[in-house]
Design a protein around this motif. Structure first.
Motif, short mmCIF file in Angstrom:
data_model
loop_
_atom_site.label_atom_id
_atom_site.label_comp_id
_atom_site.label_asym_id
_atom_site.label_seq_id
_atom_site.Cartn_x
_atom_site.Cartn_y
_atom_site.Cartn_z
N ALA A 1 -12.31 30.70 15.03
CA ALA A 1 -13.25 31.69 15.57
C ALA A 1 -14.44 30.98 16.21
N CYS A 2 -14.91 29.89 15.59
CA CYS A 2 -16.00 29.11 16.18
C CYS A 2 -15.57 28.47 17.49
N THR A 3 -14.34 27.94 17.50
CA THR A 3 -13.79 27.33 18.72
C THR A 3 -13.72 28.35 19.85
N LEU A 4 -13.30 29.56 19.50
CA LEU A 4 -13.15 30.62 20.49
C LEU A 4 -14.51 31.03 21.06
N ARG A 5 -15.49 31.18 20.17
CA ARG A 5 -16.83 31.55 20.65
C ARG A 5 -17.39 30.47 21.58
N LYS A 6 -17.12 29.21 21.26
CA LYS A 6 -17.59 28.12 22.10
C LYS A 6 -16.90 28.15 23.45
N ALA A 7 -15.59 28.46 23.48
CA ALA A 7 -14.84 28.52 24.73
C ALA A 7 -15.35 29.63 25.64
N LEU A 8 -15.86 30.71 25.04
CA LEU A 8 -16.33 31.85 25.82
C LEU A 8 -17.83 31.84 26.03
N ASP A 9 -18.48 30.79 25.57
CA ASP A 9 -19.93 30.68 25.69
C ASP A 9 -20.36 30.78 27.16
N PRO B 1 -14.27 38.32 35.47
CA PRO B 1 -12.97 38.97 35.56
C PRO B 1 -12.19 38.81 34.26
N TRP B 2 -11.38 39.82 33.90
CA TRP B 2 -10.58 39.74 32.68
C TRP B 2 -9.70 38.51 32.68
N SER B 3 -9.17 38.13 33.87
CA SER B 3 -8.25 37.00 33.95
C SER B 3 -8.92 35.69 33.58
N GLU B 4 -10.21 35.55 33.93
CA GLU B 4 -10.95 34.33 33.57
C GLU B 4 -11.13 34.25 32.05
N VAL B 5 -11.47 35.38 31.43
CA VAL B 5 -11.63 35.40 29.98
C VAL B 5 -10.29 35.10 29.31
N HIS B 6 -9.22 35.72 29.79
CA HIS B 6 -7.88 35.51 29.24
C HIS B 6 -7.50 34.02 29.29
N ASP B 7 -7.73 33.39 30.43
CA ASP B 7 -7.37 31.98 30.59
C ASP B 7 -8.16 31.09 29.64
N LYS B 8 -9.42 31.41 29.44
CA LYS B 8 -10.25 30.59 28.55
C LYS B 8 -9.80 30.75 27.09
N ILE B 9 -9.37 31.96 26.72
CA ILE B 9 -8.86 32.14 25.36
C ILE B 9 -7.57 31.35 25.17
N GLU B 10 -6.64 31.47 26.11
CA GLU B 10 -5.36 30.77 25.96
C GLU B 10 -5.51 29.26 26.08
N ALA B 11 -6.58 28.79 26.72
CA ALA B 11 -6.83 27.35 26.81
C ALA B 11 -7.17 26.76 25.44
#
Length: 265
Positions: free
Chosen positions: A21-29, A50-60
């Motif tokens: 969860a911490c990693t995810l928050r950092k990726a979306l910072d 855009p939703w696609s940018e957020v999606h790509d950052k999560i899957e990264a």
């Protein structure tokens, strides 16, 4: 478009995933205000991105993610070839999801995973009726509220049927997987109608005969499914069908047709 709330289902463990969860928050910072719910596997972000940018950052980050909703937007789902009809027994199985990208404006994210197709292009359309009493033959013509000619999904609303979604391309294994945004559709208008896949490719209205302007010469209807309203945002969001327990993570990584469907990953 301004700031909008976007929700994703993210593959998380219910216990012991605090570090992720911490990693995810950092990726979306920097993208906006983020809320991570480990128990539900839910990520909500208020963002202008855009939703696609957020999606790509999560899957990264190494986890799978599926868009589950935009703010108060509606969503719908069609289970391909699960009509129970004895007329249309085919090996084709799949899931088509529709998610409104704004509660006020037209535009729908269409997410498709279908197995059991012959390799190559297959027409992909929304038809006017959800009547499958005679299988795919009874779902009517293409959904066409503006009485337009048949055309490409890239054409303007006046130069295509609202239900013209172009083609799916199946790979050598028979799987077609695509995600795109259609600017004409509205979720509320397609619930209760049907998704249809055809044997041949849709020529997008560019053929040299009258049939091209009706259905793109796409041929026989080989599989279909009724479009139903999805559960509310995050209500039973990980389960496609309670009867066999297949989850949305399974649909991304295993065939939806055949005996392998029941084999968990």
């Amino acid at each position: 478009m301004g700031s909008v709330k976007i929700e994703f289902a993210v593959q998380m463990k219910k216990q012991g995933d605090e570090a992720y969860a911490c990693t995810l928050r950092k990726a979306l910072d920097g993208l906006g205000e983020v809320d991570v719910d480990i128990q539900e596997g839910r990520v909500i972000i208020q963002t202008e991105s855009p939703w696609s940018e957020v999606h790509d950052k999560i899957e990264a980050t190494g986890r799978k993610a599926v868009l589950s909703g935009f703010g108060g937007g509606q969503s719908a789902v069609a289970l391909i070839n699960t009509t129970g009809s004895v007329v249309d027994r085919t090996p084709v199985q799949g899931v088509v999801r529709f998610t409104a990208i704004s509660p006020k404006e037209p535009g729908v994210l269409v997410d498709v995973v279908v197995d059991g197709l012959e390799p190559g292009l297959h027409g992909f359309h929304i038809h006017e009726s959800g009547d499958v009493s005679s299988g795919c033959a009874s779902v009517g013509d293409h959904y066409n509220p503006r009485q337009s000619r048949h055309g490409s999904p890239e054409a303007s609303a006046k130069e295509r049927h609202a239900g013209d979604l172009g083609n799916l391309r199946a790979d050598e294994s028979g799987r077609a997987k695509i995600r795109f945004v259609d600017a004409v559709l509205e979720v509320a208008e397609i619930i209760g109608r049907a998704v249809v896949i055809t044997a041949g490719a849709d020529d997008l209205g560019l053929g040299e005969n009258d049939q091209s302007l009706i259905d793109g010469n796409s041929g026989e209807r080989i599989a279909c499914g009724i479009i139903a309203r999805s559960a509310g945002i995050m209500e039973n969001f990980k389960r496609i069908c309670a009867c066999d327990g297949v989850t949305l993570w399974d649909e991304r990584n295993k065939p939806l047709a055949g005996k392998e469907r029941s084999q968990k990953l």
